[in-house]
Design a protein around this motif. Structure first.
Motif, PDB file in Angstrom:
ATOM      1  N   THR A 130      21.047  41.375  31.068  1.00 50.06           N
ATOM      2  CA  THR A 130      21.673  41.023  29.794  1.00 50.06           C
ATOM      3  C   THR A 130      21.181  39.675  29.283  1.00 50.06           C
ATOM      4  OG1 THR A 130      23.538  40.019  30.986  1.00 50.06           O
ATOM      5  CG2 THR A 130      23.751  42.337  30.342  1.00 50.06           C
ATOM      6  N   GLN A 131      20.403  38.978  30.099  1.00 53.84           N
ATOM      7  CA  GLN A 131      19.861  37.684  29.691  1.00 53.84           C
ATOM      8  C   GLN A 131      18.805  37.871  28.598  1.00 53.84           C
ATOM      9  OE1 GLN A 131      20.737  34.678  30.697  1.00 53.84           O
ATOM     10  NE2 GLN A 131      22.020  35.094  32.483  1.00 53.84           N
ATOM     11  N   GLN A 132      18.701  36.885  27.722  1.00 58.11           N
ATOM     12  CA  GLN A 132      17.705  36.919  26.659  1.00 58.11           C
ATOM     13  C   GLN A 132      16.438  36.149  27.023  1.00 58.11           C
ATOM     14  OE1 GLN A 132      19.941  35.420  23.274  1.00 58.11           O
ATOM     15  NE2 GLN A 132      20.500  37.498  22.674  1.00 58.11           N
ATOM     16  N   ARG A 133      16.509  35.380  28.105  1.00 58.72           N
ATOM     17  CA  ARG A 133      15.347  34.610  28.553  1.00 58.72           C
ATOM     18  C   ARG A 133      15.281  34.613  30.077  1.00 58.72           C
ATOM     19  NH1 ARG A 133      16.223  29.211  24.957  1.00 58.72           N
ATOM     20  NH2 ARG A 133      18.392  29.706  25.509  1.00 58.72           N
ATOM     21  N   CYS A 134      14.080  34.405  30.596  1.00 61.14           N
ATOM     22  CA  CYS A 134      13.909  34.293  32.035  1.00 61.14           C
ATOM     23  C   CYS A 134      12.771  33.327  32.320  1.00 61.14           C
ATOM     24  CB  CYS A 134      13.646  35.651  32.682  1.00 61.14           C
ATOM     25  SG  CYS A 134      12.075  36.399  32.194  1.00 61.14           S
ATOM     26  N   LEU A 135      12.692  32.900  33.564  1.00 61.44           N
ATOM     27  CA  LEU A 135      11.694  31.924  33.978  1.00 61.44           C
ATOM     28  C   LEU A 135      10.801  32.539  35.042  1.00 61.44           C
ATOM     29  CD1 LEU A 135      11.044  28.836  33.497  1.00 61.44           C
ATOM     30  CD2 LEU A 135      12.351  28.404  35.583  1.00 61.44           C
ATOM     31  N   GLY A 136       9.504  32.365  34.891  1.00 62.76           N
ATOM     32  CA  GLY A 136       8.553  32.763  35.916  1.00 62.76           C
ATOM     33  C   GLY A 136       7.887  31.521  36.478  1.00 62.76           C
ATOM     34  N   ILE A 137       7.814  31.428  37.797  1.00 61.23           N
ATOM     35  CA  ILE A 137       7.213  30.264  38.464  1.00 61.23           C
ATOM     36  C   ILE A 137       6.115  30.750  39.392  1.00 61.23           C
ATOM     37  CG2 ILE A 137       7.596  28.354  40.079  1.00 61.23           C
ATOM     38  CD1 ILE A 137      10.486  28.230  39.094  1.00 61.23           C
ATOM     39  N   GLU A 138       4.976  30.081  39.349  1.00 63.05           N
ATOM     40  CA  GLU A 138       3.978  30.296  40.400  1.00 63.05           C
ATOM     41  C   GLU A 138       3.729  28.993  41.122  1.00 63.05           C
ATOM     42  OE1 GLU A 138      -0.283  32.104  41.717  1.00 63.05           O
ATOM     43  OE2 GLU A 138      -0.239  30.899  39.915  1.00 63.05           O
ATOM     44  N   LEU A 192       8.572  30.055  30.381  1.00 61.61           N
ATOM     45  CA  LEU A 192       9.864  30.528  29.900  1.00 61.61           C
ATOM     46  C   LEU A 192       9.583  31.646  28.914  1.00 61.61           C
ATOM     47  CD1 LEU A 192      12.972  30.134  29.760  1.00 61.61           C
ATOM     48  CD2 LEU A 192      12.571  28.621  27.803  1.00 61.61           C
ATOM     49  N   ARG A 193      10.194  32.813  29.143  1.00 57.90           N
ATOM     50  CA  ARG A 193       9.879  34.002  28.357  1.00 57.90           C
ATOM     51  C   ARG A 193      11.127  34.594  27.738  1.00 57.90           C
ATOM     52  NH1 ARG A 193       9.592  39.632  29.077  1.00 57.90           N
ATOM     53  NH2 ARG A 193      10.414  39.539  31.210  1.00 57.90           N
ATOM     54  N   ASP A 194      10.992  35.070  26.505  1.00 56.21           N
ATOM     55  CA  ASP A 194      12.032  35.902  25.915  1.00 56.21           C
ATOM     56  C   ASP A 194      11.436  37.283  25.658  1.00 56.21           C
ATOM     57  OD1 ASP A 194      10.523  35.755  23.567  1.00 56.21           O
ATOM     58  OD2 ASP A 194      11.906  34.397  22.546  1.00 56.21           O
ATOM     59  N   VAL A 195      12.143  38.120  24.916  1.00 58.16           N
ATOM     60  CA  VAL A 195      11.695  39.496  24.729  1.00 58.16           C
ATOM     61  C   VAL A 195      10.375  39.564  23.966  1.00 58.16           C
ATOM     62  CG1 VAL A 195      12.956  39.868  22.575  1.00 58.16           C
ATOM     63  CG2 VAL A 195      12.501  41.812  24.108  1.00 58.16           C
ATOM     64  N   ASP A 241      -3.053  35.727  25.086  1.00 56.60           N
ATOM     65  CA  ASP A 241      -2.353  34.960  24.060  1.00 56.60           C
ATOM     66  C   ASP A 241      -1.853  35.830  22.912  1.00 56.60           C
ATOM     67  OD1 ASP A 241      -2.727  32.710  25.541  1.00 56.60           O
ATOM     68  OD2 ASP A 241      -4.435  31.974  24.406  1.00 56.60           O
ATOM     69  N   SER A 242      -2.649  36.792  22.477  1.00 51.13           N
ATOM     70  CA  SER A 242      -2.249  37.597  21.319  1.00 51.13           C
ATOM     71  C   SER A 242      -1.051  38.481  21.630  1.00 51.13           C
ATOM     72  CB  SER A 242      -3.421  38.457  20.840  1.00 51.13           C
ATOM     73  OG  SER A 242      -3.821  39.360  21.858  1.00 51.13           O
ATOM     74  N   LEU A 243      -0.865  38.844  22.918  1.00 47.84           N
ATOM     75  CA  LEU A 243       0.226  39.728  23.300  1.00 47.84           C
ATOM     76  C   LEU A 243       1.485  38.991  23.729  1.00 47.84           C
ATOM     77  CD1 LEU A 243      -1.706  42.412  25.375  1.00 47.84           C
ATOM     78  CD2 LEU A 243      -0.780  42.666  23.074  1.00 47.84           C
ATOM     79  N   PHE A 244       1.315  37.868  24.414  1.00 45.60           N
ATOM     80  CA  PHE A 244       2.462  37.235  25.067  1.00 45.60           C
ATOM     81  C   PHE A 244       2.738  35.803  24.623  1.00 45.60           C
ATOM     82  CE2 PHE A 244       0.868  40.333  28.235  1.00 45.60           C
ATOM     83  CZ  PHE A 244       2.012  41.097  28.396  1.00 45.60           C
ATOM     84  N   ASN A 245       1.788  35.146  23.960  1.00 46.17           N
ATOM     85  CA  ASN A 245       1.948  33.727  23.667  1.00 46.17           C
ATOM     86  C   ASN A 245       2.719  33.541  22.375  1.00 46.17           C
ATOM     87  OD1 ASN A 245       1.705  30.969  23.367  1.00 46.17           O
ATOM     88  ND2 ASN A 245      -0.435  30.906  24.011  1.00 46.17           N
ATOM     89  N   ARG A 246       3.931  32.992  22.486  1.00 44.61           N
ATOM     90  CA  ARG A 246       4.756  32.702  21.319  1.00 44.61           C
ATOM     91  C   ARG A 246       5.110  31.215  21.263  1.00 44.61           C
ATOM     92  NH1 ARG A 246       2.810  36.824  20.792  1.00 44.61           N
ATOM     93  NH2 ARG A 246       3.736  38.864  20.291  1.00 44.61           N
TER      94      ARG A 246
END
Length: 317
Positions: free
Chosen positions: A11-19, A29-32, A287-292
């Motif tokens: 139900t979250q609108q954002r999540c964090l990915g760490i490497e 930090l990613r949203d939909v 970038d064109s698909l995921f970079n906002r």
């Protein structure tokens, strides 16, 4: 760790990915719609503290970022990955079964380690062998990451490995053919082979961007000093593709995607490398698909891997 193609709804609108990579922490930090913020450490940054400071600053700018779900992709130094013949047990018993085989291959007592296993696809090795990867991680390292996430008010959902984070990223792009993914650091690299949402092979490569004479970009330019190790890199890639075709029985590799290195430009070498391995090569451009992000910032290899880990979530719109 979980199977990377099994997405989980939140139900979250954002999540964090760490490497975690070479002692440093990278994050997105990613949203939909895609990546909205990123943390790229400076050369002198080590460990998780610089990321914690970034999170603190980001929360001052954007209230409501507590209790974010997070996926952490482990540093190569945090785990060992073994390829073993899989015993005839159900998938939910595979990790426990492989603990007995792994214990003679590691230096630490098996009680201090966590073993997480996942099978190769059934058609690998022409279906004659049932093989599995076993990732071996120290329990104390997992405890450290759990404690850190609690301190940062993050909801740790998954601890994974870069092989599976990159698999999740490739699966999201839905390539029509088998894909080799090349990732180069300064002094070494990795080559992965994927097909139909499955990881078939991972191989370390003893050639890095520094060996190829590539320097970090300056003012939009790059410097090419030497092609001395290009043939070695091409040979390593060709050996991997030959193994995929002949030993794994999966046919020729359809294309190669090159991840943008964190500290160098590779584009100038790709035509020569493509000719050397006789396989189509392109940059893994995300970038064109995921970079906002509001400010221009390329999703380099470590950021892309962090993104891949975060894609296990189906976020609320």
């Amino acid at each position: 760790m979980r199977w990377p193609w099994q997405k989980h709804t939140t139900t979250q609108q954002r999540c964090l990915g760490i490497e975690l990579h070479n002692g440093q922490a990278f994050a997105v930090l990613r949203d939909v719609h895609g990546v909205t913020e990123r943390f790229l450490p400076q050369a002198e940054h080590q460990g998780l503290e610089p990321l914690a400071l970034w999170l603190k600053q980001l929360r001052r700018q954007q209230p409501g970022l507590q209790q974010l779900p997070v996926t952490i992709s482990l540093d190569h130094n945090d785990y060992e990955l073994h390829l073993l013949e899989a015993p005839r047990v159900p998938d939910d018993e595979l990790s426990d079964a492989l603990r007995f085989r792994v214990k003679d291959m590691v230096s630490q007592p098996i009680e201090t380690l966590v073993v997480q296993a996942f099978r190769l696809p059934q058609d690998a090795y022409r279906g004659r062998l049932d093989m599995a990867f076993a990732a071996v991680i120290e329990r104390v390292r997992i405890r450290q990451l759990v404690d850190w996430c609690e301190q940062q008010q993050l909801l740790l959902q998954h601890i994974t490995i870069p092989e599976l984070s990159i698999l999740q990223l490739v699966a999201e792009l839905e390539p029509e053919t088998s894909v080799g993914v090349l990732r180069l650091d300064q002094s070494a690299g990795d080559f992965y082979l994927f097909l139909d949402g499955g990881l078939y092979m991972t191989r370390s490569i003893g050639v890095g961007s520094d060996d190829l004479g590539l320097q970090p970009p300056t003012d939009g330019e790059f410097e090419l000093e030497s092609h001395s190790r290009l043939e070695t890199l091409a040979l390593e890639i060709q050996r991997s593709m030959d193994y995929f075709e002949s030993q794994l029985g999966m046919g020729s590799v359809g294309q190669i995607w090159v991840m943008v290195p964190d500290g160098a430009e590779l584009d100038v070498l790709l035509p020569d490398l493509e000719q050397a391995v006789n396989t189509p090569i392109r940059t893994l451009a995300l970038d064109s698909l995921f970079n906002r992000m509001a400010a221009p910032a390329t999703l380099t290899a470590s950021l892309a891997t962090a993104l891949g880990g975060s894609l296990c979530y189906e976020l609320a719109g």
